[in-house]
Design an enzyme around this catalytic site. Structure first.
Site, short mmCIF file in Angstrom:
data_model
loop_
_atom_site.label_atom_id
_atom_site.label_comp_id
_atom_site.label_asym_id
_atom_site.label_seq_id
_atom_site.Cartn_x
_atom_site.Cartn_y
_atom_site.Cartn_z
N HIS A 267 12.57 0.75 5.78
CA HIS A 267 13.67 0.64 4.82
C HIS A 267 14.16 2.02 4.41
O HIS A 267 13.50 3.04 4.66
CB HIS A 267 13.24 -0.17 3.60
CG HIS A 267 12.05 0.37 2.87
ND1 HIS A 267 10.76 0.16 3.29
CD2 HIS A 267 11.96 1.15 1.77
CE1 HIS A 267 9.91 0.76 2.47
NE2 HIS A 267 10.62 1.39 1.53
N HIS B 118 11.90 4.62 6.53
CA HIS B 118 10.45 4.77 6.50
C HIS B 118 9.76 3.44 6.30
O HIS B 118 10.36 2.46 5.85
CB HIS B 118 10.04 5.73 5.38
CG HIS B 118 10.35 5.20 4.01
ND1 HIS B 118 11.62 5.21 3.47
CD2 HIS B 118 9.57 4.60 3.07
CE1 HIS B 118 11.60 4.66 2.27
NE2 HIS B 118 10.37 4.27 2.01
N ASP C 190 6.50 2.26 4.16
CA ASP C 190 5.75 2.88 3.07
C ASP C 190 4.34 3.28 3.48
O ASP C 190 3.59 2.48 4.05
CB ASP C 190 5.67 1.94 1.85
CG ASP C 190 7.02 1.83 1.15
OD1 ASP C 190 7.83 2.77 1.26
OD2 ASP C 190 7.25 0.80 0.49
N ARG D 185 8.28 -0.73 -9.76
CA ARG D 185 7.73 -1.09 -8.45
C ARG D 185 6.23 -1.35 -8.51
O ARG D 185 5.47 -0.53 -9.02
CB ARG D 185 8.00 0.09 -7.50
CG ARG D 185 7.36 -0.06 -6.18
CD ARG D 185 7.44 1.22 -5.38
NE ARG D 185 6.36 1.14 -4.45
CZ ARG D 185 6.50 1.11 -3.13
NH1 ARG D 185 7.68 1.25 -2.58
NH2 ARG D 185 5.46 0.98 -2.36
#
Ligand SMILES: O=C(O)CCC(=O)C(=O)O
Ligand SMILES: [Fe+2]
Length: 305
Positions: free
Chosen positions: A257, A107, A109, A273
């Site tokens: 990723h 995907h 993000d 994150r």
């Protein structure tokens, strides 16, 4: 002033940067050098860092506007810093964390929103003894290596990105999932996009695409399978094997990723994150995600009969 030690880790993507302590504010020269390396290598790895949430936030903020993660379940955010999303497979209050299986298919993000993310910065806090790697694919190379007839086909093609294609979403808390779907109707993006800083074109395909606009289901699925296989083939991929303390930042404007679930799930894996908001609104809501209309289907039948 010492300049950074930048060592490529892969041909398609990835470079390691040493000679810098990310706890300290970046000088303008360091910021410029890192940004240049980021645009060139897409994924940057800073080994052996030990950042507090405040330090991670300060570093990340130099590269864009931080996402406050309004779209995420509150239980998945750092209790004191909503700029930090906690990716964890630990149980929280007897329940599986809302991020225990995040990122399990290829995907880009937030491609299921009208403004995909600019990038993200992960800091490895806990890791299983083996596995739990993350892979990134270079989508510039994916586009540039397609043949002219396929590129011509893709030039004006649009795709429907759909949050319900997130792998494993059905295993998450149903109320959270229902809310995510309500807030994120399917979104249309062009298949070829232009990077706002490099001006280079890349291929925006991944496993969260439901279909291509104006195509039949069969056409969409075949083309999508071909493009995804191509885009994520090993020669375009950098695979990161995590070490504690790694800080990894990626450019989401030209890559996709996947976080691999290839590890003992009884062992903790925890990443902090920070997410960078997208700079441009490139998508629109898909009002009608049905396949090719009846007329074009009839024409297609006429064409083959
Ligand atoms: O856990 C990871 O390695 C990455 C998960 C992911 O897809 C993300 O943080 O965007
Ligand atoms: Fe992701």
């Amino acid at each position: 002033m010492n300049s950074l030690e930048i060592t490529p880790l892969g041909f398609a993507a990835g470079a390691e940067i040493r000679g810098i302590d990310l706890r300290k504010p970046l000088t303008n020269a360091q910021h410029e050098e890192i940004n240049k390396a980021w645009l060139e290598h897409i994924v940057l790895v800073f080994p052996e860092q030990d950042l507090t949430p405040e330090e991670q936030i300060a570093f990340s903020r130099r590269f864009g506007v931080l996402d406050n993660h309004e779209s995420q379940a509150p239980s998945t955010l750092h209790p004191d810093h909503r700029e930090i999303l906690v990716l964890s497979n630990k149980t929280v209050g007897g329940k599986k964390s809302g991020t225990y299986n995040s990122g399990r298919n290829w995907h880009t993000d937030l491609s299921y929103t009208s403004r995909p993310a600019k990038g993200a910065i992960l800091h490895c806090k806990e890791k299983p003894p083996v596995g739990g790697d993350t892979m990134w694919a270079n989508l510039y190379l994916a586009l540039e290596t397609l043949t002219p007839p396929i590129r011509a086909l893709l030039e004006n093609l649009e795709a429907v990105h759909d949050v319900s294609m997130v792998r494993g979403i059905e295993q998450r808390d149903p109320t959270v999932v229902a809310e995510m779907k309500r807030r994120n109707p399917p979104i249309i993006h062009p298949v070829v996009r232009t990077h706002p800083e490099t001006g280079r074109k890349s291929l925006l395909v991944n496993q969260r695409i439901r279909r291509f606009l104006g195509m039949s289901d069969d056409e969409s699925q075949s083309l999508l399978a071909m493009l995804n296989a191509h885009a994520t083939s090993p020669e375009f991929v950098y695979r990161h094997r995590w070490s504690l303390g790694d800080v990894v930042m990626w450019d989401n404007r030209c890559s996709c990723h996947v976080a691999l679930g290839d590890f003992d799930q009884t062992k903790p894996r925890v990443m902090y994150r920070c997410s960078l908001e997208g700079e441009v609104e490139s998508g629109r809501i898909a009002e009608n995600v049905a396949g090719a209309d009846r007329e074009s289907m009839l024409q297609a039948v006429a064409a083959v009969s």
